[in-house]
Each structure stands twice: as structure tokens, then as C-alpha cells.
Write a protein that holds these residues in place. Structure first.
Motif, short mmCIF file in Angstrom:
data_model
loop_
_atom_site.label_atom_id
_atom_site.label_comp_id
_atom_site.label_asym_id
_atom_site.label_seq_id
_atom_site.Cartn_x
_atom_site.Cartn_y
_atom_site.Cartn_z
N ILE A 182 -37.17 -2.45 -33.28
CA ILE A 182 -37.40 -1.25 -34.09
C ILE A 182 -37.42 -1.63 -35.57
N GLN A 183 -36.51 -2.49 -36.00
CA GLN A 183 -36.49 -2.91 -37.40
C GLN A 183 -37.78 -3.61 -37.79
N GLU A 235 -40.60 -0.96 -37.89
CA GLU A 235 -40.49 -0.10 -39.06
C GLU A 235 -40.83 -0.85 -40.34
N HIS A 238 -44.71 -0.88 -40.09
CA HIS A 238 -45.44 0.39 -40.00
C HIS A 238 -44.74 1.57 -40.64
N GLY A 239 -43.56 1.37 -41.20
CA GLY A 239 -42.80 2.47 -41.77
C GLY A 239 -41.92 3.12 -40.73
N PRO A 240 -40.96 3.91 -41.19
CA PRO A 240 -40.02 4.54 -40.25
C PRO A 240 -40.71 5.57 -39.36
N VAL A 241 -40.15 5.76 -38.18
CA VAL A 241 -40.65 6.74 -37.24
C VAL A 241 -40.12 8.10 -37.67
N THR A 242 -41.00 9.10 -37.71
CA THR A 242 -40.58 10.44 -38.15
C THR A 242 -39.98 11.22 -36.98
#
Length: 90
Positions: A53-54, A57, A60-64
Motif C-alpha cells: 500500500i505504501q 500510494e 499513485h497518491g493516497p486512496v480516497t
């Protein structure tokens, strides 16, 4: 998860007595070693997922929250379809 038939090695670990006794009480016929090995294996899986996940992210940027809810909705719909309730869900 790895099976207990694979090569094993004995380790000495220290943990709070109440946790050890609760684990022993829940370990059932497989025994405390199997119970602890399964718990450690799950923690390693979680650690690996957190690392993935790190990396994702960072790229691609954090998941909303909206994206998370959309995925939960898709999962719920797929579960309904697997259980045969898909036709009644609209």
C-alpha cells in the motif's frame, strides 16, 4: 500459510502471561505452537500488504474514502452474486 509439516526450529519467546494463557486456552488440538505460528504468519501478511500500500500510494497518491467505498460495494455485490442473490439485488 505454511503447514506445520515443514521443517521447524524451536525458539524461546517472551510475552505477557495473560496473552500466553489466552492463546493456550484457544489453541485447541493443534497446540500453542501452531496457534502462535498462524498469528505470526497473519502479521507478516499484514506487514507485506502495508508495504505494498505504501509503494502504491507513493506512486499513485493516497486512496480516497470514495474509492474504498466503491470497492466495498463491488465486493458486496460479488458476494451476493456468489450466494445466488444477485438477481434480486437492484
Amino acid at each position: 500459510m505454511k503447514s506445520m509439516s515443514e521443517p521447524t526450529q524451536k525458539y524461546s519467546i517472551t510475552m505477557p502471561r495473560d496473552i500466553a494463557e489466552a492463546a493456550r486456552a484457544r489453541s485447541g488440538p493443534s497446540g500453542l505452537s501452531s496457534y502462535v505460528a498462524a498469528a505470526v504468519a497473519r502479521q507478516i501478511e499484514r506487514d507485506n500488504l502495508n508495504e505494498l500500500i505504501q509503494v502504491a500510494e507513493a506512486e499513485h497518491g493516497p486512496v480516497t474514502e470514495d474509492e474504498i467505498q466503491a470497492l466495498r460495494d463491488q465486493l458486496q455485490q460479488a458476494r451476493r452474486q456468489q450466494s445466488g442473490d444477485g438477481a434480486s439485488a437492484a
